[in-house]
Enzyme design. Structure first.
Site, PDB file in Angstrom:
ATOM      1  N   TYR A   1      51.155 -12.698 -48.640  1.00 62.90           N
ATOM      2  CA  TYR A   1      49.840 -12.263 -48.480  1.00 62.90           C
ATOM      3  C   TYR A   1      49.530 -10.773 -48.990  1.00 62.90           C
ATOM      4  CZ  TYR A   1      51.095 -15.968 -45.087  1.00 62.90           C
ATOM      5  OH  TYR A   1      51.514 -17.103 -44.566  1.00 62.90           O
TER       6      TYR A   1
ATOM      7  N   GLU B   1      49.458 -13.881 -53.420  1.00 65.65           N
ATOM      8  CA  GLU B   1      48.252 -13.672 -52.771  1.00 65.65           C
ATOM      9  C   GLU B   1      47.304 -14.709 -53.087  1.00 65.65           C
ATOM     10  OE1 GLU B   1      46.655 -11.583 -51.026  1.00 65.65           O
ATOM     11  OE2 GLU B   1      44.492 -12.868 -51.189  1.00 65.65           O
TER      12      GLU B   1
ATOM     13  N   ASP C   1      52.155 -10.007 -44.427  1.00 63.69           N
ATOM     14  CA  ASP C   1      51.037  -9.348 -43.832  1.00 63.69           C
ATOM     15  C   ASP C   1      49.754 -10.452 -43.856  1.00 63.69           C
ATOM     16  OD1 ASP C   1      48.921  -7.677 -42.789  1.00 63.69           O
ATOM     17  OD2 ASP C   1      48.937  -6.461 -44.682  1.00 63.69           O
TER      18      ASP C   1
ATOM     19  N   CYS D   1      47.894  -8.427 -37.606  1.00 67.03           N
ATOM     20  CA  CYS D   1      46.718  -7.994 -37.178  1.00 67.03           C
ATOM     21  C   CYS D   1      45.929  -8.679 -35.942  1.00 67.03           C
ATOM     22  CB  CYS D   1      45.474  -7.774 -38.336  1.00 67.03           C
ATOM     23  SG  CYS D   1      44.823  -9.486 -38.994  1.00 67.03           S
TER      24      CYS D   1
HETATM   25  C1  LIG Z   1      45.677  -8.751 -44.119  1.00 66.39           C
HETATM   26  S1  LIG Z   1      45.397  -9.115 -45.761  1.00 66.39           S
HETATM   27  C2  LIG Z   1      46.873  -7.940 -46.519  1.00 66.39           C
HETATM   28  C3  LIG Z   1      46.760  -7.679 -47.806  1.00 66.39           C
HETATM   29  C4  LIG Z   1      47.831  -6.379 -48.216  1.00 66.39           C
HETATM   30  N1  LIG Z   1      49.114  -6.667 -47.650  1.00 66.39           N
HETATM   31  C5  LIG Z   1      47.356  -5.020 -47.901  1.00 66.39           C
HETATM   32  O1  LIG Z   1      47.805  -4.567 -46.899  1.00 66.39           O
HETATM   33  O2  LIG Z   1      46.361  -4.490 -48.568  1.00 66.39           O
HETATM   34  C6  LIG Z   1      45.881 -10.879 -46.011  1.00 66.39           C
HETATM   35  C7  LIG Z   1      45.837 -11.049 -47.504  1.00 66.39           C
HETATM   36  O3  LIG Z   1      46.334 -12.590 -47.512  1.00 66.39           O
HETATM   37  C8  LIG Z   1      45.465 -13.395 -48.221  1.00 66.39           C
HETATM   38  N2  LIG Z   1      45.870 -14.707 -47.615  1.00 66.39           N
HETATM   39  C9  LIG Z   1      45.370 -15.329 -46.495  1.00 66.39           C
HETATM   40  N3  LIG Z   1      45.917 -16.346 -46.271  1.00 66.39           N
HETATM   41  C10 LIG Z   1      46.661 -16.557 -47.255  1.00 66.39           C
HETATM   42  C11 LIG Z   1      47.463 -17.843 -47.863  1.00 66.39           C
HETATM   43  N4  LIG Z   1      47.584 -18.749 -47.005  1.00 66.39           N
HETATM   44  N5  LIG Z   1      48.278 -17.949 -48.901  1.00 66.39           N
HETATM   45  C12 LIG Z   1      48.327 -16.736 -49.689  1.00 66.39           C
HETATM   46  N6  LIG Z   1      47.318 -15.640 -49.433  1.00 66.39           N
HETATM   47  C13 LIG Z   1      46.623 -15.555 -48.219  1.00 66.39           C
HETATM   48  C14 LIG Z   1      44.115 -12.804 -47.872  1.00 66.39           C
HETATM   49  O4  LIG Z   1      43.639 -13.139 -49.075  1.00 66.39           O
HETATM   50  C15 LIG Z   1      44.466 -11.302 -47.776  1.00 66.39           C
HETATM   51  O5  LIG Z   1      44.234 -10.724 -49.217  1.00 66.39           O
END
Ligand SMILES: C[S@@+](CC[C@H](N)C(=O)[O-])C[C@H]1O[C@@H](n2cnc3c(N)ncnc32)[C@H](O)[C@@H]1O
Length: 480
Positions: free
Chosen positions: A325, A349, A409, A436
């Site tokens: 993520y 991602e 994350d 979060c």
């Molecule tokens: C809270 S953000 C964290 C991003 C990064 N760690 C940061 O701090 O900038 C969560 C990310 O997970 C991605 N995401 C959510 N569900 C996902 C999944 N099932 N597989 C891959 N990515 C996912 C979202 O698009 C988002 O960019």
């Protein structure tokens, strides 16, 4: 002998006096009366309020209520910094600052209680654990206002507006006290936004401002752009000099058809990505983030979270790390510098836009330090669960290196059982979980513990002051 309790029948709209005795996940407070449980908003533990019932749970087993008058105020109350969101001044206040009536220190105490409660109730962590007893939620900055670098407004009757709490009703606003001062200084309320549904504003750590407008059909982005640009120039002066870019795109309704090219128009300074920067010693890391791509919204979050993640991941040169993520690669960049030229980082991602940003940030080298110049960084656009499932067999067949550490994350829904099963099969030494949502963390802690992982460390940050939200960073490893 069965004890019988008298139960009072309540209806939506009824008012009654309540005295909450606990905080609940989600920003409300728990009170009991007439044999029923109430989740009450806009109050505090120990104060007595007049509450109005706004909804019921299944079979009226519990009720939702709003405090509409305070009989005996909590010592932790203060004047709400934003009258529009003050439940003491109006019924159905604007959402987004639901803890604003409480002192920042008390807000953090409540958030710590919620994290503890979720880790104990769902995660089955002992309530006597020293980690939980010592847990404090840290403030990121002295001020609890002006921290949001990303804000969106809806448009009602051509003017920026926000929703009332838990409602689709919109209220026109002039500013938003949580927004970075550069966003409020734009005075967006002075724009006439005909044919526009929503405005997203982002300011970067490098001083750029990107304002994105969602245009409603049949109007097209190009038709709308010239008029709005003219208004913006009248209000802010020369947009290029001010480093302000305007992006107009058609409102997305239910996705686009395959092959359909969305029409968009760009005005002002002409950039469509923001450059975010983080100082690391004498060097700095940079990430380009597209309009609509993910970046942490609190100005100080990148610094605080990378420090906590680096401390807990405790990486060594040459190690393999998964950043799951990964967004545009905030933690990937820091992990890559720690494992150095002989190490490798896998950055997974799911969003195509954000993953493309991540790829570009590492291929261009802007998100690399001298120590990570040669680190192998694999950026993969995939669902995390699906990709981990594939990796398990590849790692077990010796075709891919096993991870020494995993950083994850996820969005609010957390990671879930399947991801934890795959991680257990991959057997990293450490898992750093950035959460979060304390309830999702609590649930996933339960799954991790069922698979033999132990909670080793937990830190929490007030990344969303004046709201009930909180960020937690937790370290899991196997018992020694
Ligand atoms: C809270 S953000 C964290 C991003 C990064 N760690 C940061 O701090 O900038 C969560 C990310 O997970 C991605 N995401 C959510 N569900 C996902 C999944 N099932 N597989 C891959 N990515 C996912 C979202 O698009 C988002 O960019």
């Amino acid at each position: 002998m069965t004890e019988t309790h008298e139960v009072t029948e309540f209806e939506v709209g009824d008012t009654l006096e309540l005295t909450p005795d606990a905080v609940a996940h989600g920003g409300s407070f728990v009170a009991r009366a007439g044999g029923r449980v109430f989740f009450v908003r806009h109050t505090a533990i120990g104060e007595t309020v007049l509450a109005k019932i706004t909804g019921t749970g299944p079979k009226k087993r519990f009720f939702f209520a709003d405090a509409i008058g305070v009989k005996t105020p909590s010592e932790h109350r203060r004047e709400h910094p934003w009258p529009l969101a003050d439940a003491g001044l109006r019924e159905n206040p604007v959402g987004g600052m639901e803890f604003g009536h409480l002192t920042p220190q008390y807000q953090r105490e409540l958030k710590a209680q919620v994290i503890r409660e979720q880790l104990v109730r769902l995660g089955k962590v002992s309530e006597n654990s020293a980690l939980l007893k010592l847990l404090r939620v840290e403030a990121l900055e002295p001020s609890d206002l002006g921290w949001r670098t990303r804000v969106y407004f809806n448009v009602a009757d051509g003017k920026i507006s926000m929703f009332r709490h838990s409602s689709s009703e919109r209220v026109q606003v002039q500013d938003f006290p949580l927004a970075d001062s550069r966003i409020n200084s734009l005075q967006l309320h002075r724009l006439n936004l005909e044919n526009i549904k929503r405005v997203d504003v982002a300011v970067s750590s490098t001083g750029q401002v990107l304002v994105s407008f969602a245009v409603v059909a049949p109007a097209t982005p190009r038709q709308v752009a010239d008029d709005v640009e003219k208004q913006c120039e009248q209000l802010w002066g020369n947009l290029k000099k001010q480093n302000i870019s305007l992006v107009f795109a058609a409102e997305r309704k239910g996705g686009r058809r395959r092959g359909e090219r969305p029409e968009s128009a760009v005005r002002g300074a002409g950039f469509t990505e923001l450059t975010e920067e983080l100082s690391v010693g004498d060097e700095s890391l940079e990430w380009n983030v597209s309009a609509g791509g993910f970046w942490q919204i609190h100005r100080s979050a990148p610094e605080a979270l990378t420090a906590a993640v680096a401390e807990m991941a405790d990486l060594n040169a040459g190690e393999t790390v998964y950043d799951l993520y990964a967004g545009t690669g905030l933690f990937t960049a820091v992990a890559a510098a720690e494992v150095g030229g002989k190490g490798r980082v896998l950055s997974v991602e799911g969003s195509p836009l954000t993953s493309a940003n991540a790829r570009d940030n590492f291929v261009s080298g802007r998100a690399r330090l001298a120590d990570s110049k040669d680190t192998v960084i694999d950026v993969v656009k995939s669902d995390v669960g699906a990709h981990l499932h594939k990796l398990v067999s590849q790692v077990q067949a010796g075709k891919s290196p096993a991870p020494d550490a995993v950083i994850m994350d996820p969005s609010r829904e957390g990671v879930g059982k399947k991801v934890i099963e795959s991680l257990t099969a991959l057997a990293p030494k450490r898992i750093v979980y950035v959460a979060c949502d304390p309830a999702a963390l609590g649930r996933d802690t339960g799954y991790l513990r069922e698979h033999g992982w132990e909670l080793k460390d937990v830190q929490a940050f007030d990344m969303y002051p004046n709201t009930h939200h909180v960020e937690t960073v937790a370290l899991f490893a196997h018992p020694e």
